[in-house]
Design a protein around this motif. Structure first.
Motif, PDB file in Angstrom:
ATOM      1  N   CYS A   1       3.257  -2.927   4.081  1.00  0.00           N
ATOM      2  CA  CYS A   1       3.318  -4.211   3.396  1.00  0.00           C
ATOM      3  C   CYS A   1       3.083  -5.343   4.390  1.00  0.00           C
ATOM      4  O   CYS A   1       3.668  -5.347   5.474  1.00  0.00           O
ATOM      5  CB  CYS A   1       4.688  -4.358   2.746  1.00  0.00           C
ATOM      6  N   ASN A   2       2.215  -6.271   4.032  1.00  0.00           N
ATOM      7  CA  ASN A   2       1.980  -7.481   4.830  1.00  0.00           C
ATOM      8  C   ASN A   2       1.642  -7.203   6.291  1.00  0.00           C
ATOM      9  O   ASN A   2       2.122  -7.889   7.185  1.00  0.00           O
ATOM     10  CB  ASN A   2       3.186  -8.419   4.756  1.00  0.00           C
ATOM     11  N   GLY A   3       0.843  -6.197   6.555  1.00  0.00           N
ATOM     12  CA  GLY A   3       0.416  -5.909   7.919  1.00  0.00           C
ATOM     13  C   GLY A   3       1.498  -5.336   8.820  1.00  0.00           C
ATOM     14  O   GLY A   3       1.278  -5.174  10.020  1.00  0.00           O
ATOM     15  N   GLN A   4       2.674  -5.030   8.284  1.00  0.00           N
ATOM     16  CA  GLN A   4       3.744  -4.439   9.077  1.00  0.00           C
ATOM     17  C   GLN A   4       3.488  -2.954   9.290  1.00  0.00           C
ATOM     18  O   GLN A   4       2.677  -2.347   8.589  1.00  0.00           O
ATOM     19  CB  GLN A   4       5.097  -4.648   8.390  1.00  0.00           C
ATOM     20  N   ASP A   5       4.181  -2.359  10.250  1.00  0.00           N
ATOM     21  CA  ASP A   5       4.052  -0.927  10.485  1.00  0.00           C
ATOM     22  C   ASP A   5       4.464  -0.156   9.238  1.00  0.00           C
ATOM     23  O   ASP A   5       5.454  -0.519   8.571  1.00  0.00           O
ATOM     24  CB  ASP A   5       4.941  -0.489  11.654  1.00  0.00           C
ATOM     25  N   PRO A   6       3.742   0.924   8.903  1.00  0.00           N
ATOM     26  CA  PRO A   6       4.117   1.734   7.747  1.00  0.00           C
ATOM     27  C   PRO A   6       5.451   2.447   7.982  1.00  0.00           C
ATOM     28  O   PRO A   6       5.839   2.695   9.121  1.00  0.00           O
ATOM     29  CB  PRO A   6       2.967   2.734   7.614  1.00  0.00           C
ATOM     30  N   TRP A   7       6.131   2.751   6.890  1.00  0.00           N
ATOM     31  CA  TRP A   7       7.388   3.476   6.967  1.00  0.00           C
ATOM     32  C   TRP A   7       7.503   4.442   5.798  1.00  0.00           C
ATOM     33  O   TRP A   7       6.770   4.341   4.821  1.00  0.00           O
ATOM     34  CB  TRP A   7       8.585   2.526   7.026  1.00  0.00           C
ATOM     35  N   LEU A   8       8.403   5.405   5.911  1.00  0.00           N
ATOM     36  CA  LEU A   8       8.548   6.453   4.908  1.00  0.00           C
ATOM     37  C   LEU A   8       9.666   6.120   3.935  1.00  0.00           C
ATOM     38  O   LEU A   8      10.785   5.802   4.342  1.00  0.00           O
ATOM     39  CB  LEU A   8       8.842   7.796   5.590  1.00  0.00           C
TER      40      LEU A   8
ATOM     41  N   HIS B   1       0.872  -1.176   0.000  1.00  0.00           N
ATOM     42  CA  HIS B   1       0.000   0.000   0.000  1.00  0.00           C
ATOM     43  C   HIS B   1       0.909   1.226   0.000  1.00  0.00           C
ATOM     44  O   HIS B   1       1.783   1.357   0.864  1.00  0.00           O
ATOM     45  CB  HIS B   1      -0.910   0.013   1.227  1.00  0.00           C
ATOM     46  N   VAL B   2       0.701   2.113  -0.967  1.00  0.00           N
ATOM     47  CA  VAL B   2       1.538   3.301  -1.108  1.00  0.00           C
ATOM     48  C   VAL B   2       0.658   4.539  -1.066  1.00  0.00           C
ATOM     49  O   VAL B   2      -0.337   4.628  -1.784  1.00  0.00           O
ATOM     50  CB  VAL B   2       2.323   3.272  -2.447  1.00  0.00           C
ATOM     51  N   GLU B   3       1.054   5.489  -0.225  1.00  0.00           N
ATOM     52  CA  GLU B   3       0.394   6.789  -0.180  1.00  0.00           C
ATOM     53  C   GLU B   3       1.472   7.849  -0.403  1.00  0.00           C
ATOM     54  O   GLU B   3       2.353   8.039   0.436  1.00  0.00           O
ATOM     55  CB  GLU B   3      -0.270   7.012   1.176  1.00  0.00           C
ATOM     56  N   VAL B   4       1.436   8.485  -1.582  1.00  0.00           N
ATOM     57  CA  VAL B   4       2.416   9.530  -1.878  1.00  0.00           C
ATOM     58  C   VAL B   4       2.119  10.715  -0.969  1.00  0.00           C
ATOM     59  O   VAL B   4       0.997  11.223  -0.944  1.00  0.00           O
ATOM     60  CB  VAL B   4       2.371   9.931  -3.369  1.00  0.00           C
ATOM     61  N   VAL B   5       3.132  11.137  -0.215  1.00  0.00           N
ATOM     62  CA  VAL B   5       2.934  12.219   0.754  1.00  0.00           C
ATOM     63  C   VAL B   5       3.615  13.514   0.339  1.00  0.00           C
ATOM     64  O   VAL B   5       3.323  14.565   0.911  1.00  0.00           O
ATOM     65  CB  VAL B   5       3.387  11.808   2.174  1.00  0.00           C
ATOM     66  N   GLY B   6       4.494  13.466  -0.645  1.00  0.00           N
ATOM     67  CA  GLY B   6       5.134  14.685  -1.105  1.00  0.00           C
ATOM     68  C   GLY B   6       6.000  14.445  -2.321  1.00  0.00           C
ATOM     69  O   GLY B   6       6.528  13.352  -2.513  1.00  0.00           O
TER      70      GLY B   6
END
Length: 103
Positions: free
Chosen positions: A84-91, A67-72
């Motif tokens: 990815c795969n239920g892991q914590d999101p990262w930048l 899952h990708v959310e472009v933030v800038g």
């Protein structure tokens, strides 16, 4: 998560599409950051457009795997929050910066 960064130096080549697909399938990439596709406008769906034949940045990903959310974005970077795969999101920040210090 498998990510590749590639300075493609032009995506107008007739072999570009097949080369990208081979790269993605061979290395089972979840995401691909392309620098200098040198295409923009109607020819490309990109996040940071090229200016003439100079630069441009693309961020491509497999929706079924990440899952990708472009933030800038800027003319030299794309930043996105990845999960990815239920892991914590990262930048993630893909950078293709000018060697000109004034830029």
């Amino acid at each position: 998560m498998d990510i590749c960064c590639w300075n493609v130096r032009g995506a107008a080549s007739s072999k570009f599409k097949s080369n990208v697909l081979d790269l993605i399938h061979t290395h089972r990439l979840d995401m691909l950051f392309l620098c200098e596709p040198r295409l923009s406008g109607a020819k490309a769906i990109s996040v940071v457009n090229a200016v003439g034949f100079s630069g441009g940045l693309w961020l491509l990903w497999d929706d079924s795997r990440v899952h990708v959310e472009v933030v800038g974005t800027s003319d030299q970077t794309i930043s996105a929050c990845l999960a990815c795969n239920g892991q914590d999101p990262w930048l993630f920040t893909g950078v293709y910066a000018s060697p000109n210090a004034a830029k």
